[in-house]
Design an enzyme around this catalytic site. Sequence first.
Site, short mmCIF file in Angstrom:
data_model
loop_
_atom_site.label_atom_id
_atom_site.label_comp_id
_atom_site.label_asym_id
_atom_site.label_seq_id
_atom_site.Cartn_x
_atom_site.Cartn_y
_atom_site.Cartn_z
N HIS A 74 125.58 42.07 -90.39
CA HIS A 74 126.40 41.31 -91.10
C HIS A 74 125.60 41.24 -92.72
O HIS A 74 124.61 41.99 -92.69
CB HIS A 74 126.37 39.78 -90.49
CG HIS A 74 125.18 39.16 -90.30
ND1 HIS A 74 124.24 39.58 -89.60
CD2 HIS A 74 124.84 38.10 -90.97
CE1 HIS A 74 122.95 38.76 -89.60
NE2 HIS A 74 123.47 37.75 -90.33
N HIS A 107 124.46 38.55 -94.54
CA HIS A 107 123.47 37.60 -94.88
C HIS A 107 122.10 38.35 -95.52
O HIS A 107 121.87 39.41 -94.97
CB HIS A 107 122.94 36.62 -93.56
CG HIS A 107 124.08 35.78 -93.47
ND1 HIS A 107 124.25 35.20 -92.20
CD2 HIS A 107 125.20 35.36 -94.03
CE1 HIS A 107 125.03 34.21 -92.24
NE2 HIS A 107 125.69 34.26 -93.34
N ASP A 139 119.08 38.15 -95.40
CA ASP A 139 117.93 38.61 -94.70
C ASP A 139 117.89 39.98 -93.91
O ASP A 139 117.19 40.09 -93.31
CB ASP A 139 117.33 37.20 -93.60
CG ASP A 139 118.46 36.93 -92.64
OD1 ASP A 139 119.33 37.09 -92.93
OD2 ASP A 139 118.23 36.23 -91.66
N HIS A 182 114.04 38.18 -84.48
CA HIS A 182 114.54 37.13 -85.43
C HIS A 182 114.30 35.94 -85.26
O HIS A 182 115.21 35.17 -84.88
CB HIS A 182 116.27 37.42 -85.17
CG HIS A 182 116.86 36.83 -86.19
ND1 HIS A 182 117.43 35.69 -86.41
CD2 HIS A 182 117.29 37.57 -87.49
CE1 HIS A 182 117.85 35.47 -87.52
NE2 HIS A 182 117.89 36.48 -88.31
#
Length: 306
Positions: free
Chosen positions: A61, A63, A65, A268
């Site tokens: 995705h 985002h 980070d 993560h």
Amino acid sequence: MLDVCLLGCGGMMPLPYRWLTSLMVRYNGKSILIDCGEGTQIAMKKKGWSPKPIDMICFTHYHADHISGLPGMLLTMGNAERTEPLLMVGPKGLERVVNALRVIAPELPFPILFQEVNGPQERIALPGEKDFHIDAFRVNHNVTCYGYSLSLDRTGRFDVGRAEALQIPKSCWNRLQKGETVETPEGTFTPEMVLGPARKGLKVTYCTDTRPCPSIVQNAAGADLFICEGMYGEDDKLGKAREHKHMTFTEAANLAREAQPKAMWLTHFSPSLLKAEEFMPAVKKIFPNSAAGRDGKTMELVFAEE
């Protein structure tokens, strides 16, 4: 054989001892990178692997980070005099997001090809590789997000007796073993004539930034390695995990127990999670073959002996 390296295992922000989450898989001289957060280049350099031969970058995705390291990565690949096309895969909006980031990396000596993923599950081929494929599957985050399963198929065993009985020239055997149909003056020979049933291949399933959902279990089922988000080690942070669409270690372990991969790595991690290993005894009670991820953690997957 698949070489798998968890380049970084951090979420949200890089730390002095933990780079942001990214994964690199190498197969047959090709490389696939999943996500490219800040610090990915440093993690790759520390591992001793090169960005030049990356054939595909998949994004879970958009985002920051998970993608903020991309402009620098592209510039490094360009400075290495790469000219081969680079395939990028990701959710809807891929080309728009990448081109926005490329404002600071506008000129590259290689073309970028884009392949958007839109459905709940889609299969992506690795260019030039017949036996290797990637399945993208939608997960449950607060933006559109996908996990990826990377699979290397394995053909059936070559039956010498059948080949000899059918009087297939030995000069055709190698191509038939590779799954090719061979036409000769003596006739047309197909792989099905001499190959047994397909054997178990290799599979790596990777997902981050999600709540537990059925698509993860379905895609991680029987994987050789399942790399799963574990944002929070503490069970008392379940409410926070639900609010921000992440997972706890316990939730990830329960997914692994249901999917039954050979092994699971957690990744993560929240910046507040200083020592992931402290929470692993509880995880191992649920799914014994579990390990906390760490930057540079590597596994070489090979076909099972038969």
